[in-house]
Write an enzyme that holds these catalytic residues in place. Structure first.
Site, PDB file in Angstrom:
ATOM      1  N   GLN A 150       2.765  45.008  49.642  1.00 45.96           N
ATOM      2  CA  GLN A 150       4.121  45.031  50.202  1.00 45.96           C
ATOM      3  C   GLN A 150       3.940  45.060  51.714  1.00 45.96           C
ATOM      4  O   GLN A 150       3.585  46.084  52.277  1.00 45.96           O
ATOM      5  CB  GLN A 150       4.906  46.255  49.703  1.00 45.96           C
ATOM      6  CG  GLN A 150       6.214  46.504  50.427  1.00 45.96           C
ATOM      7  CD  GLN A 150       7.174  45.320  50.384  1.00 45.96           C
ATOM      8  OE1 GLN A 150       7.330  44.669  49.354  1.00 45.96           O
ATOM      9  NE2 GLN A 150       7.776  44.999  51.520  1.00 45.96           N
ATOM     10  N   GLN A 152       6.252  43.933  54.316  1.00 44.26           N
ATOM     11  CA  GLN A 152       7.386  44.266  55.167  1.00 44.26           C
ATOM     12  C   GLN A 152       7.523  45.791  55.257  1.00 44.26           C
ATOM     13  O   GLN A 152       7.362  46.456  54.229  1.00 44.26           O
ATOM     14  CB  GLN A 152       8.692  43.687  54.600  1.00 44.26           C
ATOM     15  CG  GLN A 152       9.816  43.687  55.616  1.00 44.26           C
ATOM     16  CD  GLN A 152      11.151  43.187  55.038  1.00 44.26           C
ATOM     17  OE1 GLN A 152      11.262  42.967  53.840  1.00 44.26           O
ATOM     18  NE2 GLN A 152      12.130  43.019  55.885  1.00 44.26           N
ATOM     19  N   PRO A 277       8.091  49.385  44.850  1.00 41.95           N
ATOM     20  CA  PRO A 277       9.023  50.316  45.511  1.00 41.95           C
ATOM     21  C   PRO A 277      10.403  49.755  45.836  1.00 41.95           C
ATOM     22  O   PRO A 277      11.278  50.508  46.273  1.00 41.95           O
ATOM     23  CB  PRO A 277       8.280  50.686  46.804  1.00 41.95           C
ATOM     24  CG  PRO A 277       7.383  49.525  47.089  1.00 41.95           C
ATOM     25  CD  PRO A 277       6.987  48.974  45.749  1.00 41.95           C
ATOM     26  N   GLY A 279      13.814  46.865  44.962  1.00 36.84           N
ATOM     27  CA  GLY A 279      14.469  46.054  43.943  1.00 36.84           C
ATOM     28  C   GLY A 279      13.814  44.682  43.929  1.00 36.84           C
ATOM     29  O   GLY A 279      13.453  44.146  42.885  1.00 36.84           O
ATOM     30  N   GLY A 280      13.680  44.132  45.113  1.00 40.88           N
ATOM     31  CA  GLY A 280      13.029  42.828  45.227  1.00 40.88           C
ATOM     32  C   GLY A 280      12.482  42.644  46.621  1.00 40.88           C
ATOM     33  O   GLY A 280      12.883  43.345  47.554  1.00 40.88           O
ATOM     34  N   MET A 281      11.539  41.716  46.753  1.00 40.93           N
ATOM     35  CA  MET A 281      10.984  41.378  48.062  1.00 40.93           C
ATOM     36  C   MET A 281      10.847  39.853  48.110  1.00 40.93           C
ATOM     37  O   MET A 281      10.266  39.249  47.216  1.00 40.93           O
ATOM     38  CB  MET A 281       9.631  42.080  48.246  1.00 40.93           C
ATOM     39  CG  MET A 281       8.908  41.707  49.531  1.00 40.93           C
ATOM     40  SD  MET A 281       9.836  42.237  51.005  1.00 40.93           S
ATOM     41  CE  MET A 281       9.394  40.937  52.152  1.00 40.93           C
ATOM     42  N   HIS A 306      19.990  37.715  45.830  1.00 47.82           N
ATOM     43  CA  HIS A 306      19.698  38.259  47.159  1.00 47.82           C
ATOM     44  C   HIS A 306      18.346  37.739  47.669  1.00 47.82           C
ATOM     45  O   HIS A 306      18.258  37.190  48.773  1.00 47.82           O
ATOM     46  CB  HIS A 306      19.713  39.788  47.091  1.00 47.82           C
ATOM     47  CG  HIS A 306      19.364  40.466  48.380  1.00 47.82           C
ATOM     48  ND1 HIS A 306      20.318  40.925  49.249  1.00 47.82           N
ATOM     49  CD2 HIS A 306      18.167  40.745  48.955  1.00 47.82           C
ATOM     50  CE1 HIS A 306      19.728  41.466  50.308  1.00 47.82           C
ATOM     51  NE2 HIS A 306      18.415  41.367  50.151  1.00 47.82           N
ATOM     52  N   GLU A 329      19.192  41.089  56.697  1.00 50.25           N
ATOM     53  CA  GLU A 329      19.778  41.654  55.471  1.00 50.25           C
ATOM     54  C   GLU A 329      21.292  41.456  55.353  1.00 50.25           C
ATOM     55  O   GLU A 329      21.792  41.184  54.268  1.00 50.25           O
ATOM     56  CB  GLU A 329      19.416  43.139  55.345  1.00 50.25           C
ATOM     57  CG  GLU A 329      17.912  43.387  55.202  1.00 50.25           C
ATOM     58  CD  GLU A 329      17.268  42.709  53.996  1.00 50.25           C
ATOM     59  OE1 GLU A 329      17.989  42.312  53.057  1.00 50.25           O
ATOM     60  OE2 GLU A 329      16.025  42.573  54.008  1.00 50.25           O
TER      61      GLU A 329
HETATM   62  N1  BES Z   1      13.446  42.597  52.267  1.00 46.94           N
HETATM   63  C1  BES Z   1      14.046  43.577  51.448  1.00 46.94           C
HETATM   64  C2  BES Z   1      13.121  44.706  51.103  1.00 46.94           C
HETATM   65  C3  BES Z   1      12.570  45.456  52.313  1.00 46.94           C
HETATM   66  C4  BES Z   1      13.391  45.840  53.349  1.00 46.94           C
HETATM   67  C5  BES Z   1      11.242  45.789  52.358  1.00 46.94           C
HETATM   68  C6  BES Z   1      12.862  46.527  54.432  1.00 46.94           C
HETATM   69  C7  BES Z   1      10.725  46.484  53.438  1.00 46.94           C
HETATM   70  C8  BES Z   1      11.534  46.848  54.488  1.00 46.94           C
HETATM   71  C9  BES Z   1      14.621  42.974  50.171  1.00 46.94           C
HETATM   72  O1  BES Z   1      15.153  41.710  50.343  1.00 46.94           O
HETATM   73  C10 BES Z   1      15.775  43.821  49.738  1.00 46.94           C
HETATM   74  O2  BES Z   1      16.711  43.886  50.485  1.00 46.94           O
HETATM   75  N2  BES Z   1      15.726  44.447  48.565  1.00 46.94           N
HETATM   76  C11 BES Z   1      16.801  45.267  48.044  1.00 46.94           C
HETATM   77  C12 BES Z   1      17.627  44.516  47.042  1.00 46.94           C
HETATM   78  C13 BES Z   1      18.934  44.034  47.534  1.00 46.94           C
HETATM   79  C14 BES Z   1      19.731  43.410  46.423  1.00 46.94           C
HETATM   80  C15 BES Z   1      19.752  44.958  48.350  1.00 46.94           C
HETATM   81  C16 BES Z   1      16.193  46.435  47.314  1.00 46.94           C
HETATM   82  O3  BES Z   1      14.967  46.487  47.181  1.00 46.94           O
HETATM   83  O4  BES Z   1      16.915  47.304  46.875  1.00 46.94           O
HETATM   84 ZN    ZN Z   2      16.958  41.767  51.515  1.00 49.63          ZN
END
Ligand code: BES
Ligand code: ZN
Length: 619
Positions: A150, A152, A277, A279-281, A306, A329
């Site tokens: 992971q 980011q 950790p 929901g998605g990356m 998303h 985001e």
């Molecule tokens: N890029 C993000 C995950 C992230 C953010 C990783 C900041 C590290 C630092 C991913 O696109 C994301 O936003 N995931 C959300 C799901 C979304 C539907 C809101 C999550 O993991 O909850």
């Molecule tokens: Zn996101």
């Protein structure tokens, strides 16, 4: 369409490069890279993944583009650098400087006048925060070990020495050797089955920033969904995953119809083990997701919409630094909601919008009373802080509501035209908040003869909280849910009213309940919604907060299992926080956390350690 796609990529690559040069003049508070003087353009990564030592040994060969000076500076954290060579094979003079707990070290490498590439031979260490090494028991199949990364926001530097700033893009090729019974996948062109040798090659032709570098290794199988999309998962999970995400191709088609061609060729999704950790990356070409999306009724697939949307907002047009995180985001939540509207109708997407507002208000209340109330502004100032700490609902949902306001104020048609042009003009380059405001105002003036007043941006972007004139979304279906909740609290049997409710309606129902409930009320509610036994992670976690707050003991054992089996930080943080509010809750939380912690990724342990003031064991 195809032809245009190819042409567009060349065009975008050419522009992107130029933008990169300019933008890299602005320093990134989270990187030591000297990209203004010398910037990396391509990575060739040769790596061996060893599960017995839990170590990656690799050579990273960077092609560099030098503008001035005689050194290149990369970011590195917890890496063991063995040797560095210049392209002529000559050992390079280098130093590793500083050891910042957040940023790590600056890897300074002296260049000769003709140097074009540098090769860094190195190994990862147990401190590599991006990596999670799972034992077989921590996977769904329980037979084979698993590894995922992971990167980011600033964790790529813990597994590859790199210019770890979103403003620096590069293409990459890789050759990765893994045990021969496992498959390796990256954020690149991917294999679809294992081979005997355990050697896999990858290519990412489109330039990407380091936070989108990704690798996963495990007993992984593939099932196509369409000719350009499919699902990877452990074999025991594959069927459920393919069923849950059957609408993948429809989502891609909807996204393209909205905002232009998908420029990354394939779009695949991998369902990771439960410790993932997030929901998605949005790793390019291969979104990583949590298995908690597998609700069995396709009710949580907006996370896929998303991550897919990030293929435009974020992966094409990238936030310049983490201070502009909302540009990644907020745009993505807006785009996600539009995809969901296109596929499942406005009624559905408005329910999602109301749920977003609820989450935003909850998060903002907490931030406002904490040490960093300015984190409720869209534009952040993260100097000296970990960007991960400010990855809150503000960037996501306040960002979303700003864009929704822009849409509603001047009309959808105009906003869509703007967004299509925005994604194509700035594809493969970076954007910061100030440039966005300027680009938006100029576009509206030139195309529509509209003067957008600055006050709108000042109140949304540079002020705390939500502007006073904000119009919240509303949903008729949720109005019925609110009635039902009121009736239930008055003691009426609302079973009939809840017939056919979707996950979103149940979530809204739970959101509408008062903080304090009697044991009798909790029992009645639980009989009605079967929350304690719910296999839907969103519903279970929302209910468990209510149950913990009101000391509802039947939640205890299911909650223990949930906390041990799920590593998704969004669920863990509020639950552990709620538990920590009473002495009994805290004792339970500490006991469970001791058992669960080895199952969590660094991203989650770093947060929960703070929630519980837990002293992490030394390495
Ligand atoms: N890029 C993000 C995950 C992230 C953010 C990783 C900041 C590290 C630092 C991913 O696109 C994301 O936003 N995931 C959300 C799901 C979304 C539907 C809101 C999550 O993991 O909850
Ligand atoms: Zn996101």
């Amino acid at each position: 369409m195809r032809k245009w796609g190819v042409f567009f990529i060349f065009f975008a690559l050419a522009c992107g490069k130029e933008m990169n040069d300019e933008s890299s003049m602005i320093p990134d508070p989270h990187s030591y890279a000297n990209s203004g003087q010398c910037v990396v353009t391509h990575l060739d990564w040769r790596a061996t993944v060893d599960f017995t030592t839990k170590q990656i040994s690799a050579t990273a060969t960077w092609t560099i583009h030098r503008k001035e000076g005689n050194e290149v500076v990369l970011d590195a954290k917890s890496l063991k650098i063995d040797s560095i060579f210049l392209d002529n094979g000559k050992p390079a003079v280098f130093s590793l400087e500083g050891d910042d707990p957040i940023l790590g070290q600056a890897l300074r490498i002296r260049l000769e006048p003709e140097t074009k590439t540098i090769s860094i031979r190195y190994r990862t260490t147990p401190g590599a925060e991006a990596l999670q090494w799972l034992m077989p028991e921590q996977t769904a199949g329980r037979q084979h070990p698993f590894l995922f990364t992971q990167s980011q926001a600033i964790l790529a530097r813990t597994w590859i020495p790199c210019q770890d700033s979103p403003g620096v893009r590069f293409t990459y090729t890789a050759e990765v050797t893994v045990p021969s019974n496992l498959l390796a996948l990256m954020s690149a062109s991917n294999p679809i089955e294992k081979n005997e040798s355990g050697i896999y090659t990858f290519e990412m032709k489109q330039p990407v920033p380091s936070y989108l570098l990704a690798l996963t290794v495990g007993d992984i199988a593939f099932r196509p969904v369409s000719d350009r999309s499919g699902v990877y998962a452990e074999p025991v999970t594959l069927e459920a995953a393919a069923w849950e995400f059957a609408d993948l191709e429809k989502m891609i088609a909807a996204a393209e119809e909205l905002y232009g061609p998908y420029l990354w060729e394939r779009y695949d999704v991998i369902v990771l083990p439960p410790s993932f950790p997030f929901g998605g990356m949005e790793n390019p070409r291969l979104t990583f997701v949590t298995p908690t999306l597998l609700a069995g009724d396709r009710s949580l697939t907006s996370v896929i919409a998303h991550e897919l949307a990030h293929s435009w907002s974020g992966n094409l047009v990238t936030n310049k630094t983490w201070n502009d995180f909302w540009l990644n985001e907020g745009f993505t939540v807006y785009f996600e909601t539009r995809i969901m509207e296109k596929l499942y109708g406005r009624e559905h997407s408005e329910m999602l919008a109301v749920l977003n507002l609820h989450d935003l208000e909850t998060d903002m209340r907490e931030i406002s009373s904490g040490p960093h109330p300015d984190d409720t502004k869209l534009k952040l100032d993260l100097q000296g802080r970990n960007p991960d700490d400010a990855a809150t609902d503000v960037a996501y949902n306040k960002g979303y509501f700003l864009l929704r306001t822009l849409e509603e104020k001047y009309g959808r048609e105009k906003f869509d035209a703007f967004l299509r042009d925005y994604f194509s003009t700035y594809a493969f380059s970076v954007m910061d908040t100030e440039t966005f405001i300027d680009v938006f105002k100029t576009y509206y003036r030139e195309h529509f003869n509209i003067n957008v007043e600055d006050a709108l941006f000042t109140s949304w972007i540079y002020s705390r909280g939500l502007p006073a004139d904000f119009t919240p979304p509303s949903s008729d279906r949720f109005a019925k849910v609110e009635d039902a909740a009121r009736n239930a609290l008055e003691g009426q049997d609302i079973t009939a009213a809840t017939k056919g409710w979707t996950t979103q309606e149940w979530l809204h129902f739970l959101n509408m309940l008062p903080d304090t409930l009697t044991q009798a009320q909790l029992q009645t509610l639980d009989r009605l919604g079967r929350f304690t036994e719910s296999g839907n992670a969103e519903i279970f976690s929302a209910w468990s907060l209510i149950a913990v707050r009101n000391n509802y003991s039947p939640i205890r054992e299911p909650l223990r299992r949930f906390l041990i089996n799920t590593g998704r930080r969004k669920f863990l943080t509020p639950i552990y926080t709620e538990l920590a509010k009473t002495p009994e809750g805290r004792a339970f939380a500490e006991e469970v956390y001791r058992a669960a912690r080895p199952n969590y990724h660094f991203v989650s342990t770093s947060t929960i350690d703070k929630v519980l003031s837990f002293d992490p064991p030394g390495l």
